[in-house]
Design a protein around this motif. Structure first.
Motif, short mmCIF file in Angstrom:
data_model
loop_
_atom_site.label_atom_id
_atom_site.label_comp_id
_atom_site.label_asym_id
_atom_site.label_seq_id
_atom_site.Cartn_x
_atom_site.Cartn_y
_atom_site.Cartn_z
N ARG A 29 0.83 -1.21 0.00
CA ARG A 29 0.00 0.00 0.00
C ARG A 29 0.86 1.26 0.00
N ASP A 46 -8.77 -3.69 -1.31
CA ASP A 46 -8.12 -3.02 -2.44
C ASP A 46 -7.11 -3.92 -3.14
N LYS A 55 -6.56 -3.53 -7.07
CA LYS A 55 -5.81 -2.33 -7.41
C LYS A 55 -4.32 -2.52 -7.12
#
Length: 278
Positions: A50, A94, A97
């Motif tokens: 991230r 997420d 992504k």
């Protein structure tokens, strides 16, 4: 502005953040070059991924063997190893992504100055007979396979040790596998370029007939600075234009950075919070 190359993070998020703090890294004007194996084995793989995604304008990365393995596991093309720490990524809201961003990262990058290659980044190494220019083209071939609609085919078939040497006429997955293995798994090879993948130890214990890939007398890439990692037992090495940065943070060692402009090395010690308790 400063540019820092950093060795294998492997999910050691706390050590990574401590190193950035020690460097006074400012994403507004500084740049990172990460030598692969961003994730897996440490406790903070999701957090590292991230952070890199969120700071992608100031970070360039190359894929390592653990990053490729994570993609295969996440796409259910390979079973996770007992020591993998990928479940948090697989369960993350997420994940698509993050994994798509990871899949689009290259095996090798070059930074240029006035149209000349100043240095390159690769996770493991380059075969002796490859020039830097040829290697960049080969890395792009793998990148095209990873970014194609049928990328799952590549991920499912990239595993294996054969062929274990380069030939110009290699085609299909044999060709892509040799390129991938050299750039993400190789530590030692013969002068002919024949690779051996089981060895992970110190230089003095290398099997007879093999040498560190960067010590090959006929290496065609020896005029360009190459920043790499992957070999934790090697530690910091700076010779024959190669700078190796894997200092075994995951195994209780250090996480290391080098300022590309000045050559100054900065290290932080392993953080116990990055250890996964069995």
């Amino acid at each position: 502005m400063a540019t820092y190359a950093i060795g294998d993070i492997q999910g050691c998020y706390h050590a990574f953040q401590a190193l950035l703090a020690r460097l006074s890294f400012n994403p507004q004007h500084d740049q990172l070059r990460l030598v692969g194996d961003l994730i897996n084995r440490g406790s903070g793989s999701l957090e590292v991924l991230r952070w890199c995604f969120q700071h992608q304008t100031s970070v360039k990365v190359v894929l390592g063997n653990h990053d490729l393995h994570a993609l295969a596991v996440a796409h259910e093309l390979k079973k996770a190893h007992k020591s993998d720490t990928l479940q948090a990524i697989i369960d993350a809201p997420d994940k698509h992504k993050l994994l798509d961003w990871l899949r689009y990262q290259p095996l090798m990058i070059a930074d240029t100055d006035e149209r000349q290659i100043e240095y390159v980044i690769v996770h493991a190494g380059l075969l002796p007979q490859w020039t830097v220019e040829l290697a960049l083209g080969y890395a792009q071939e793998v990148g095209a396979a990873l970014q194609a609609e049928d990328y799952r085919y590549f991920l499912a078939n990239m595993y294996g040790n054969e062929p274990n040497h380069w030939q110009d006429n290699l085609a299909g997955m044999d060709r892509l596998r040799v390129i991938t293995n050299a750039m993400t798994r190789m530590r030692i090879c013969k002068a002919s370029g024949e690779m051996e993948f089981a060895f992970k130890g110190k230089v003095e214990h290398i099997p007879i007939g093999y040498i560190p890939w960067f010590d090959s007398f006929n290496r065609q890439s020896d005029s360009t600075r190459i920043f790499c990692g992957h070999w934790s037992a090697l530690g910091i090495v700076q010779r024959n234009s190669v700078i190796s940065l894997d200092t075994g943070c995951l195994w209780g060692g250090q996480l290391s950075a080098i300022c590309i402009e000045t050559g100054v090395i900065t290290q932080v010690q392993h953080d116990a919070r990055d250890t996964v308790l069995s």
